[in-house]
Design a protein around this motif. Structure first.
Motif, PDB file in Angstrom:
ATOM      1  N   MET A 348       1.389  38.065  46.310  1.00 15.91           N
ATOM      2  CA  MET A 348       1.190  37.848  47.741  1.00 15.91           C
ATOM      3  C   MET A 348      -0.043  38.644  48.156  1.00 15.91           C
ATOM      4  SD  MET A 348       2.278  36.234  50.392  1.00 15.91           S
ATOM      5  CE  MET A 348       4.008  35.804  50.198  1.00 15.91           C
ATOM      6  N   PRO A 349      -1.056  37.990  48.731  1.00 16.68           N
ATOM      7  CA  PRO A 349      -2.339  38.682  48.986  1.00 16.68           C
ATOM      8  C   PRO A 349      -2.213  39.902  49.883  1.00 16.68           C
ATOM      9  CG  PRO A 349      -2.569  36.303  49.231  1.00 16.68           C
ATOM     10  CD  PRO A 349      -1.111  36.576  49.106  1.00 16.68           C
ATOM     11  N   VAL A 350      -1.355  39.824  50.929  1.00 16.88           N
ATOM     12  CA  VAL A 350      -1.153  40.958  51.819  1.00 16.88           C
ATOM     13  C   VAL A 350       0.341  41.066  52.126  1.00 16.88           C
ATOM     14  CG1 VAL A 350      -3.443  40.909  52.884  1.00 16.88           C
ATOM     15  CG2 VAL A 350      -1.599  39.534  53.852  1.00 16.88           C
ATOM     16  N   PRO A 351       0.843  42.269  52.344  1.00 15.38           N
ATOM     17  CA  PRO A 351       2.242  42.393  52.763  1.00 15.38           C
ATOM     18  C   PRO A 351       2.373  42.021  54.244  1.00 15.38           C
ATOM     19  CG  PRO A 351       1.222  44.555  52.642  1.00 15.38           C
ATOM     20  CD  PRO A 351       0.195  43.583  52.155  1.00 15.38           C
ATOM     21  N   ARG A 386      -5.694  41.255  48.473  1.00 18.46           N
ATOM     22  CA  ARG A 386      -5.767  41.313  47.017  1.00 18.46           C
ATOM     23  C   ARG A 386      -5.745  39.916  46.412  1.00 18.46           C
ATOM     24  NH1 ARG A 386      -4.995  46.573  45.559  1.00 18.46           N
ATOM     25  NH2 ARG A 386      -4.069  47.931  47.160  1.00 18.46           N
ATOM     26  N   ALA A 387      -6.428  39.801  45.250  1.00 18.32           N
ATOM     27  CA  ALA A 387      -6.472  38.508  44.554  1.00 18.32           C
ATOM     28  C   ALA A 387      -5.084  38.136  44.075  1.00 18.32           C
ATOM     29  CB  ALA A 387      -7.438  38.579  43.378  1.00 18.32           C
ATOM     30  N   ALA A 388      -4.662  36.895  44.360  1.00 16.47           N
ATOM     31  CA  ALA A 388      -3.327  36.448  43.968  1.00 16.47           C
ATOM     32  C   ALA A 388      -3.190  36.335  42.460  1.00 16.47           C
ATOM     33  CB  ALA A 388      -3.012  35.106  44.622  1.00 16.47           C
ATOM     34  N   HIS A 451      -5.111  38.376  61.138  1.00 13.24           N
ATOM     35  CA  HIS A 451      -4.188  37.797  60.152  1.00 13.24           C
ATOM     36  C   HIS A 451      -5.012  37.271  58.981  1.00 13.24           C
ATOM     37  CE1 HIS A 451      -5.561  34.074  62.068  1.00 13.24           C
ATOM     38  NE2 HIS A 451      -5.058  33.410  61.020  1.00 13.24           N
ATOM     39  N   LEU A 452      -4.318  36.886  57.926  1.00 13.81           N
ATOM     40  CA  LEU A 452      -4.972  36.261  56.768  1.00 13.81           C
ATOM     41  C   LEU A 452      -4.559  34.805  56.702  1.00 13.81           C
ATOM     42  CD1 LEU A 452      -6.538  36.272  54.032  1.00 13.81           C
ATOM     43  CD2 LEU A 452      -4.364  36.859  52.945  1.00 13.81           C
ATOM     44  N   HIS A 453      -5.555  33.904  56.651  1.00 15.63           N
ATOM     45  CA  HIS A 453      -5.284  32.493  56.377  1.00 15.63           C
ATOM     46  C   HIS A 453      -5.468  32.286  54.870  1.00 15.63           C
ATOM     47  CE1 HIS A 453      -5.143  28.139  56.935  1.00 15.63           C
ATOM     48  NE2 HIS A 453      -6.211  28.070  56.132  1.00 15.63           N
ATOM     49  N   TYR A 454      -4.366  31.940  54.191  1.00 12.17           N
ATOM     50  CA  TYR A 454      -4.340  31.851  52.727  1.00 12.17           C
ATOM     51  C   TYR A 454      -4.095  30.409  52.316  1.00 12.17           C
ATOM     52  CZ  TYR A 454      -2.560  32.477  47.948  1.00 12.17           C
ATOM     53  OH  TYR A 454      -2.339  32.384  46.610  1.00 12.17           O
ATOM     54  N   GLU A 455      -4.984  29.864  51.463  1.00  7.10           N
ATOM     55  CA  GLU A 455      -4.888  28.484  51.009  1.00  7.10           C
ATOM     56  C   GLU A 455      -4.832  28.422  49.492  1.00  7.10           C
ATOM     57  OE1 GLU A 455      -7.355  26.140  54.555  1.00  7.10           O
ATOM     58  OE2 GLU A 455      -8.225  26.340  52.557  1.00  7.10           O
ATOM     59  N   MET A 456      -4.247  27.335  48.998  1.00  7.40           N
ATOM     60  CA  MET A 456      -4.236  27.057  47.564  1.00  7.40           C
ATOM     61  C   MET A 456      -4.686  25.632  47.337  1.00  7.40           C
ATOM     62  SD  MET A 456      -1.161  27.406  44.747  1.00  7.40           S
ATOM     63  CE  MET A 456      -1.334  29.184  44.721  1.00  7.40           C
ATOM     64  N   ILE A 471       5.073  37.100  43.338  1.00 11.28           N
ATOM     65  CA  ILE A 471       5.633  38.277  42.665  1.00 11.28           C
ATOM     66  C   ILE A 471       6.565  39.030  43.611  1.00 11.28           C
ATOM     67  CG2 ILE A 471       5.031  40.555  41.761  1.00 11.28           C
ATOM     68  CD1 ILE A 471       2.622  39.336  40.495  1.00 11.28           C
ATOM     69  N   GLN A 472       7.717  39.375  43.104  1.00 11.65           N
ATOM     70  CA  GLN A 472       8.678  40.152  43.854  1.00 11.65           C
ATOM     71  C   GLN A 472       9.057  41.388  43.044  1.00 11.65           C
ATOM     72  OE1 GLN A 472      11.917  37.518  44.653  1.00 11.65           O
ATOM     73  NE2 GLN A 472      10.797  36.337  46.198  1.00 11.65           N
ATOM     74  N   GLN A 473       9.428  42.416  43.706  1.00 11.42           N
ATOM     75  CA  GLN A 473       9.788  43.662  43.054  1.00 11.42           C
ATOM     76  C   GLN A 473      11.238  44.015  43.361  1.00 11.42           C
ATOM     77  OE1 GLN A 473       6.642  46.249  44.565  1.00 11.42           O
ATOM     78  NE2 GLN A 473       5.757  46.313  42.517  1.00 11.42           N
ATOM     79  N   ALA A 474      11.954  44.467  42.309  1.00 11.44           N
ATOM     80  CA  ALA A 474      13.335  44.896  42.517  1.00 11.44           C
ATOM     81  C   ALA A 474      13.343  46.242  43.239  1.00 11.44           C
ATOM     82  CB  ALA A 474      14.046  45.000  41.174  1.00 11.44           C
ATOM     83  N   GLN A 475      14.305  46.416  44.111  1.00 11.27           N
ATOM     84  CA  GLN A 475      14.410  47.643  44.887  1.00 11.27           C
ATOM     85  C   GLN A 475      15.837  48.159  44.803  1.00 11.27           C
ATOM     86  OE1 GLN A 475      11.778  49.049  46.896  1.00 11.27           O
ATOM     87  NE2 GLN A 475      13.139  50.806  46.963  1.00 11.27           N
TER      88      GLN A 475
END
Length: 524
Positions: A348-351, A386-388, A451-456, A471-475
């Motif tokens: 994810m490019p930004v939280p 950040r780069a995806a 905000h960030l406009h994110y495209e694919m 990507i997800q992280q366990a907590q």
């Protein structure tokens, strides 16, 4: 060879040296001395022979008459040598010819020909001088060892050692009631003692059997009053982990090996730390590595090294701490804060929360309904973008209503685009890795706020970025987080090198005890 003209001018090297030029005239004078009545000015055949130069240098005056004469002389001498040389041929002998059976016997008993298959084990047959024994005595017992192979059955190993099938199955059943036979590792060596048998037609019975069933358990079997008895012997094991800590220096691997870390643990350490930073680029020579490894030492002296439990590195005030923890049935590395390993393929490019999804919507500035070709992710002004995924930047700059805009080509027809940046931090044509900062959140172009406009893009067509897994992280939370932190604190309380020092002290104590025992025996 020398030319006659090379020695003109008399003798060289003193009176003891005589030149060829001075020697040949004397030879001619000796030939001419007996000749009388020869006409003056008409040399005889002896004079001509004396003046004939038989020593010709074939390396000079090539092609002259003198050279051709020397060549002919050399060829004549070589031909005469070949004609006069004796012939070479084999001397016939009468060698005995062996048939195949005789050849096999000779080959089996020879010293040289293992390469020719001389491993049949044949021996010389007995002659008339050998008298067979009517009754050969047997040894009262036989001591041997058997090794459990990978995928081998316990009873089958005993049968191969000479144990009767029924007795082998009985032993397997008795031992299986004490310890699971699957827990016995391949390569385990069993010491077997076979006793006396009533006659030669039956296998020898088992008198004793001993092997190490587990690291903490030894099995002994003995025949008591004609029946087999199993005796499990527990072995005390010290399971204090081994902590290794030291300065990185010129090579982290060599420094860790010098500090006593096993190679397998170092490899695990490098893989774990590599998920957080670049081992070669981010860890300097003055950094400190810290690792805790499973370590078991039996009272009998054996040592077993297990998995890496903790991986840490200190770089000045910055400290990275990773602990192996089981979450969801799988072991993974968690940071000291309780954040686990990342899963998925795209970052994810930004939280932040998604404020506007992919699809048709009313444009907040233009005021009419149109296709929204990406995701709007709400984030504070200046948040790093950040780069995806890894790739090459194929556009970096101002792009109309997108404002400050970066597009990355990831290969296989996939591209990602990032718009409305306040500032761009990557140049066109640069290669970026996943997670590299390429810009910062802003509100440039047609935007109502930060905000960030994110495209694919897939093969040039814009698709919903949520069609890929981010990507997800366990907590860890609650009681599990408290247990995690307690385990981490206990490991960090271990003194570096304590396990190895305890082992050395124990070995030294055993040696001293043995020495005292030997001394007492000597005095008695």
């Amino acid at each position: 060879m020398f030319q006659r003209t090379e020695f003109e001018g008399g003798q060289a090297g003193g009176s003891a040296a005589l030149s060829i030029d001075s020697a040949i005239p004397r030879f001619g004078e000796a030939l001419r001395a007996p000749v009388s009545g020869a006409a003056k000015g008409d040399p005889g055949w002896r004079d001509k022979l004396a003046q004939l130069d038989l020593i010709v240098d074939l390396g000079s005056q090539i092609g002259t008459k003198t050279w051709w004469r020397g060549t002919a002389t050399c060829a004549l001498l070589c031909g005469a040598t070949l004609l006069l040389a004796p012939g070479v041929k084999a001397i016939p002998t009468a060698a005995p010819v062996m048939d195949q059976t005789q050849w096999d016997e000779a080959r089996a008993q020879a010293i040289t020909p293992l390469a020719f298959g001389g491993d049949t084990g044949r021996r010389m047959a007995a002659t008339e001088a050998v008298e067979p024994l009517a009754n050969m005595p047997e040894r009262p017992h036989i001591e041997l060892s058997a090794t459990l192979g990978r995928g081998d059955a316990f009873a089958r190993v005993l049968e191969r050692a000479g144990v009767a099938p029924d007795e082998a199955n009985e032993l397997a059943t008795m031992i299986g009631a004490v310890v699971a036979l699957d827990d016995v590792r391949p390569g385990t060596v069993m010491d077997i003692v076979l006793g006396r048998r009533p006659n030669r037609t039956v296998p020898r019975p088992v008198d004793a059997l001993a092997f190490r069933a587990r690291f903490d358990l030894k099995i002994e079997v003995a025949r008591v009053d004609g029946a087999l008895r199993v005796n499990p012997i527990a072995i005390a094991v010290d399971e204090t982990p081994m902590r290794i800590r030291g300065r990185v220096g010129s090579s982290l691997y060599r420094s860790a090996r010098a500090a006593g870390a096993p190679p397998s643990a170092i490899q695990e350490y490098l893989r774990a730390i590599g998920t957080q930073m670049s081992v070669s680029g981010d860890i300097g020579a003055n950094a400190t590595f810290d690792m805790v490894v499973e370590h078991r030492r039996a009272e009998t002296g054996e040592v077993e090294i297990g998995r890496l439990l903790y991986a840490g590195v200190e770089r000045g005030e910055r400290r990275t701490q990773l602990l192996r923890w089981s979450a969801g049935g799988q072991d993974q590395w968690f940071e000291a804060s309780g954040v686990g390993r990342s899963t998925g393929s795209w970052l994810m490019p930004v939280p932040g929360r998604i404020s506007s999804g992919f699809g048709y919507r009313r444009h907040p500035i233009l005021g009419y309904r149109r296709m929204h070709t990406g995701l709007d992710i709400a984030a504070g002004h200046g948040t790093p973008i950040r780069a995806a995924a890894a790739g090459t930047i194929n556009f970096s700059g101002r792009n109309g209503g997108y404002g400050n805009y970066v597009r990355i080509n990831h290969g296989n027809g996939l591209q990602t685009a990032y718009a409305h940046m306040s500032r761009i931090a990557a140049s066109n044509g640069a290669h970026v890795s996943q997670g590299d900062v390429i810009g910062y959140v802003g509100s440039t172009g047609l935007s109502t706020g930060a905000h960030l406009h994110y495209e694919m893009l897939r093969n040039g067509r814009k698709v919903d970025p949520r069609s890929v897994s981010f990507i997800q992280q366990a907590q860890l939370t609650g009681d599990e987080l408290r247990r995690f932190r307690a385990t981490l604190a206990n490991l960090l309380e271990i003194e570096p090198g304590a396990a190895m020092a305890r082992r050395e002290n124990s070995e030294g104590g055993e040696t001293a005890a043995n020495a005292r025992s030997a001394g007492a025996s000597t005095r008695s």
